[in-house]
Design a protein around this motif. Sequence first.
Motif, short mmCIF file in Angstrom:
data_model
loop_
_atom_site.label_atom_id
_atom_site.label_comp_id
_atom_site.label_asym_id
_atom_site.label_seq_id
_atom_site.Cartn_x
_atom_site.Cartn_y
_atom_site.Cartn_z
N UNK A 31 1.99 39.76 11.10
CA UNK A 31 2.79 39.78 12.33
C UNK A 31 2.03 39.08 13.46
N UNK A 32 0.74 39.34 13.57
CA UNK A 32 -0.06 38.67 14.60
C UNK A 32 -0.08 37.16 14.40
N UNK A 33 -0.20 36.73 13.16
CA UNK A 33 -0.21 35.29 12.87
C UNK A 33 1.13 34.66 13.25
N UNK A 34 2.23 35.31 12.89
CA UNK A 34 3.56 34.80 13.23
C UNK A 34 3.74 34.76 14.74
N UNK A 35 3.34 35.82 15.40
CA UNK A 35 3.44 35.92 16.86
C UNK A 35 2.71 34.75 17.53
N UNK A 36 1.51 34.46 17.06
CA UNK A 36 0.71 33.38 17.65
C UNK A 36 1.28 32.00 17.37
N UNK A 37 1.93 31.83 16.23
CA UNK A 37 2.55 30.54 15.92
C UNK A 37 3.86 30.32 16.68
N UNK A 38 4.58 31.40 16.92
CA UNK A 38 5.93 31.27 17.46
C UNK A 38 6.01 31.26 18.99
N UNK A 39 5.04 31.85 19.65
CA UNK A 39 5.15 32.03 21.10
C UNK A 39 3.99 31.40 21.85
N UNK A 62 10.82 41.02 7.33
CA UNK A 62 11.55 40.26 6.33
C UNK A 62 10.51 39.49 5.53
N UNK A 63 10.72 39.46 4.22
CA UNK A 63 9.77 38.83 3.31
C UNK A 63 10.44 37.70 2.54
N UNK A 64 9.66 36.67 2.28
CA UNK A 64 10.05 35.59 1.37
C UNK A 64 8.96 35.54 0.32
N UNK A 65 9.35 35.69 -0.92
CA UNK A 65 8.38 35.73 -2.03
C UNK A 65 7.27 36.73 -1.74
N UNK A 66 7.65 37.91 -1.27
CA UNK A 66 6.74 39.02 -0.97
C UNK A 66 5.74 38.75 0.14
N UNK A 67 5.98 37.72 0.96
CA UNK A 67 5.14 37.42 2.11
C UNK A 67 5.93 37.70 3.39
N UNK A 68 5.31 38.42 4.33
CA UNK A 68 5.98 38.70 5.60
C UNK A 68 6.14 37.39 6.37
N UNK A 69 7.39 37.09 6.73
CA UNK A 69 7.68 35.87 7.50
C UNK A 69 8.42 36.17 8.80
N UNK A 70 8.68 37.45 9.06
CA UNK A 70 9.34 37.81 10.30
C UNK A 70 9.33 39.31 10.50
N UNK A 71 9.62 39.71 11.73
CA UNK A 71 9.60 41.14 12.05
C UNK A 71 10.54 41.44 13.21
N UNK A 72 10.90 42.70 13.31
CA UNK A 72 11.71 43.21 14.40
C UNK A 72 11.10 44.53 14.85
#
Length: 116
Positions: A31-39, A62-72
Motif C-alpha cells: 500500500x505504501x509503494x502504491x501510495x508513493x507511485x500514485x500521489x 484488490x489483487x492481480x495474480x495475488x499481488x496487491x495493486x490497490x486499496x480502499x
Amino acid sequence: MSWVIFIKTKPIIKPINTSCRTYQNQDLKAILAIENLAYDFPWSQEKITNSTDNTNALANVVLVDDQVVGYLLALTCVDFVDILNICIHPKHQHQGLGRQLFNHFKHAINNTATKS
C-alpha cells in the motif's frame, strides 16, 4: 456551428486473475509503494496505520495474480461511511479494478448492515 470533441481514453481490460479481500497487516508495504507511485503528496505510513488500526476502519485490497495493486480505506459511523482513500497502482489503472474494489466494498458494507 457544431463542435466534435474527441477524448482519448484507454480501453477497460479486466485482468484475468483478480480478487478482493480484507486488508491484512502484511499489505502495508504494498500500500505504501502504491501510495508513493500514485500521489504527489502520499499518505505517510503512520497515517495509513492509524486509519487501518481504527476500530471503525474498513480496509480492502484488490489483487492481480495475488499481488496487491490497490486499496480502499474507509471509516464507518453510525449511519454512514466515509471513504478516506481509494487508490490503484498506476500501471493497473483503467482496467476496472477500482470499480471491482468499490463493488466489493459496497457488498461488504451491505453484509455488515444486514447483520447489525
